[in-house]
Design a protein around this motif. Structure first.
Motif, PDB file in Angstrom:
ATOM      1  N   ALA A  23     -10.784  -9.509  15.264  1.00 42.63           N
ATOM      2  CA  ALA A  23     -10.623  -9.683  13.818  1.00 42.63           C
ATOM      3  C   ALA A  23     -11.849  -9.173  13.071  1.00 42.63           C
ATOM      4  CB  ALA A  23     -10.378 -11.148  13.494  1.00 42.63           C
ATOM      5  N   ALA A  24     -13.024  -9.435  13.609  1.00 37.64           N
ATOM      6  CA  ALA A  24     -14.253  -8.955  12.972  1.00 37.64           C
ATOM      7  C   ALA A  24     -14.317  -7.432  12.990  1.00 37.64           C
ATOM      8  CB  ALA A  24     -15.472  -9.544  13.669  1.00 37.64           C
ATOM      9  N   ALA A  25     -13.876  -6.831  14.066  1.00 41.17           N
ATOM     10  CA  ALA A  25     -13.894  -5.368  14.159  1.00 41.17           C
ATOM     11  C   ALA A  25     -12.936  -4.746  13.150  1.00 41.17           C
ATOM     12  CB  ALA A  25     -13.525  -4.935  15.576  1.00 41.17           C
ATOM     13  N   VAL A  26     -11.758  -5.317  13.006  1.00 45.79           N
ATOM     14  CA  VAL A  26     -10.776  -4.794  12.044  1.00 45.79           C
ATOM     15  C   VAL A  26     -11.293  -4.962  10.622  1.00 45.79           C
ATOM     16  CG1 VAL A  26      -8.475  -5.177  11.086  1.00 45.79           C
ATOM     17  CG2 VAL A  26      -8.791  -5.074  13.554  1.00 45.79           C
ATOM     18  N   ALA A  27     -11.833  -6.136  10.320  1.00 46.80           N
ATOM     19  CA  ALA A  27     -12.344  -6.386   8.969  1.00 46.80           C
ATOM     20  C   ALA A  27     -13.485  -5.437   8.629  1.00 46.80           C
ATOM     21  CB  ALA A  27     -12.807  -7.833   8.852  1.00 46.80           C
ATOM     22  N   THR A  28     -14.360  -5.201   9.569  1.00 45.64           N
ATOM     23  CA  THR A  28     -15.473  -4.292   9.343  1.00 45.64           C
ATOM     24  C   THR A  28     -14.973  -2.877   9.086  1.00 45.64           C
ATOM     25  OG1 THR A  28     -16.861  -5.627  10.780  1.00 45.64           O
ATOM     26  CG2 THR A  28     -17.607  -3.397  10.339  1.00 45.64           C
ATOM     27  N   THR A  29     -13.977  -2.454   9.817  1.00 47.08           N
ATOM     28  CA  THR A  29     -13.418  -1.112   9.642  1.00 47.08           C
ATOM     29  C   THR A  29     -12.773  -0.962   8.272  1.00 47.08           C
ATOM     30  OG1 THR A  29     -13.006  -0.943  12.005  1.00 47.08           O
ATOM     31  CG2 THR A  29     -11.800   0.564  10.585  1.00 47.08           C
ATOM     32  N   LEU A  30     -11.990  -1.965   7.853  1.00 46.86           N
ATOM     33  CA  LEU A  30     -11.321  -1.886   6.552  1.00 46.86           C
ATOM     34  C   LEU A  30     -12.328  -1.874   5.412  1.00 46.86           C
ATOM     35  CD1 LEU A  30      -8.282  -4.265   7.078  1.00 46.86           C
ATOM     36  CD2 LEU A  30      -8.302  -1.779   7.038  1.00 46.86           C
ATOM     37  N   VAL A  31     -13.347  -2.710   5.495  1.00 44.80           N
ATOM     38  CA  VAL A  31     -14.373  -2.737   4.451  1.00 44.80           C
ATOM     39  C   VAL A  31     -15.125  -1.414   4.427  1.00 44.80           C
ATOM     40  CG1 VAL A  31     -16.542  -3.820   3.764  1.00 44.80           C
ATOM     41  CG2 VAL A  31     -14.615  -5.235   4.445  1.00 44.80           C
ATOM     42  N   GLY A  32     -15.405  -0.858   5.578  1.00 44.37           N
ATOM     43  CA  GLY A  32     -16.093   0.425   5.658  1.00 44.37           C
ATOM     44  C   GLY A  32     -15.279   1.550   5.043  1.00 44.37           C
ATOM     45  N   GLU A  33     -13.963   1.549   5.289  1.00 41.76           N
ATOM     46  CA  GLU A  33     -13.105   2.583   4.711  1.00 41.76           C
ATOM     47  C   GLU A  33     -13.077   2.483   3.197  1.00 41.76           C
ATOM     48  OE1 GLU A  33      -9.238   2.374   6.434  1.00 41.76           O
ATOM     49  OE2 GLU A  33      -9.932   3.062   8.393  1.00 41.76           O
ATOM     50  N   ARG A  34     -12.976   1.273   2.665  1.00 43.03           N
ATOM     51  CA  ARG A  34     -12.958   1.108   1.214  1.00 43.03           C
ATOM     52  C   ARG A  34     -14.272   1.558   0.607  1.00 43.03           C
ATOM     53  NH1 ARG A  34      -9.826  -4.607   0.351  1.00 43.03           N
ATOM     54  NH2 ARG A  34      -7.828  -3.839   1.083  1.00 43.03           N
ATOM     55  N   LYS A  35     -15.384   1.245   1.262  1.00 49.77           N
ATOM     56  CA  LYS A  35     -16.689   1.644   0.748  1.00 49.77           C
ATOM     57  C   LYS A  35     -16.811   3.162   0.743  1.00 49.77           C
ATOM     58  CE  LYS A  35     -21.661   0.931   1.363  1.00 49.77           C
ATOM     59  NZ  LYS A  35     -21.902   1.938   0.419  1.00 49.77           N
ATOM     60  N   ILE A  36     -16.361   3.795   1.805  1.00 50.01           N
ATOM     61  CA  ILE A  36     -16.435   5.257   1.888  1.00 50.01           C
ATOM     62  C   ILE A  36     -15.578   5.895   0.800  1.00 50.01           C
ATOM     63  CG2 ILE A  36     -15.761   7.244   3.290  1.00 50.01           C
ATOM     64  CD1 ILE A  36     -16.603   5.569   5.752  1.00 50.01           C
ATOM     65  N   LEU A  37     -14.347   5.367   0.624  1.00 47.62           N
ATOM     66  CA  LEU A  37     -13.463   5.931  -0.389  1.00 47.62           C
ATOM     67  C   LEU A  37     -14.034   5.736  -1.789  1.00 47.62           C
ATOM     68  CD1 LEU A  37      -9.938   4.938   0.947  1.00 47.62           C
ATOM     69  CD2 LEU A  37     -11.001   7.188   0.970  1.00 47.62           C
ATOM     70  N   SER A  38     -14.663   4.595  -2.046  1.00 50.01           N
ATOM     71  CA  SER A  38     -15.233   4.377  -3.377  1.00 50.01           C
ATOM     72  C   SER A  38     -16.500   5.208  -3.560  1.00 50.01           C
ATOM     73  CB  SER A  38     -15.532   2.895  -3.597  1.00 50.01           C
ATOM     74  OG  SER A  38     -16.558   2.460  -2.737  1.00 50.01           O
TER      75      SER A  38
END
Length: 66
Positions: A23-38
């Motif tokens: 769960a931590a790995a998935v959450a980190t990936t999703l937050v990272g993708e949003r940060k990159i896109l923004s």
């Protein structure tokens, strides 16, 4: 030689730790993708995360009204 059967408590502890790690790995990936896109200032709507109401969806909603 140790012939002891594995305990249920140990099994469930391992499952819980593994689930939390996943769960931590998935959450980190999703937050990272949003940060990159923004960070890159996504101008293309197709790369936005989450629900988008497109013309196709609006047409579908109109056709389902009673």
């Amino acid at each position: 030689m140790d012939n002891a059967k594995p305990s249920r408590r140990g099994f469930f502890k391992a499952v819980a730790v593994g689930g939390a790690t996943a769960a931590a790995a998935v959450a980190t990936t999703l937050v990272g993708e949003r940060k990159i896109l923004s960070d890159i200032g996504v101008a293309d709507d197709s790369k936005q995360l989450g629900y988008r109401e497109t013309a196709h969806i609006r047409h579908y909603y109109r056709t389902t009204q009673v």
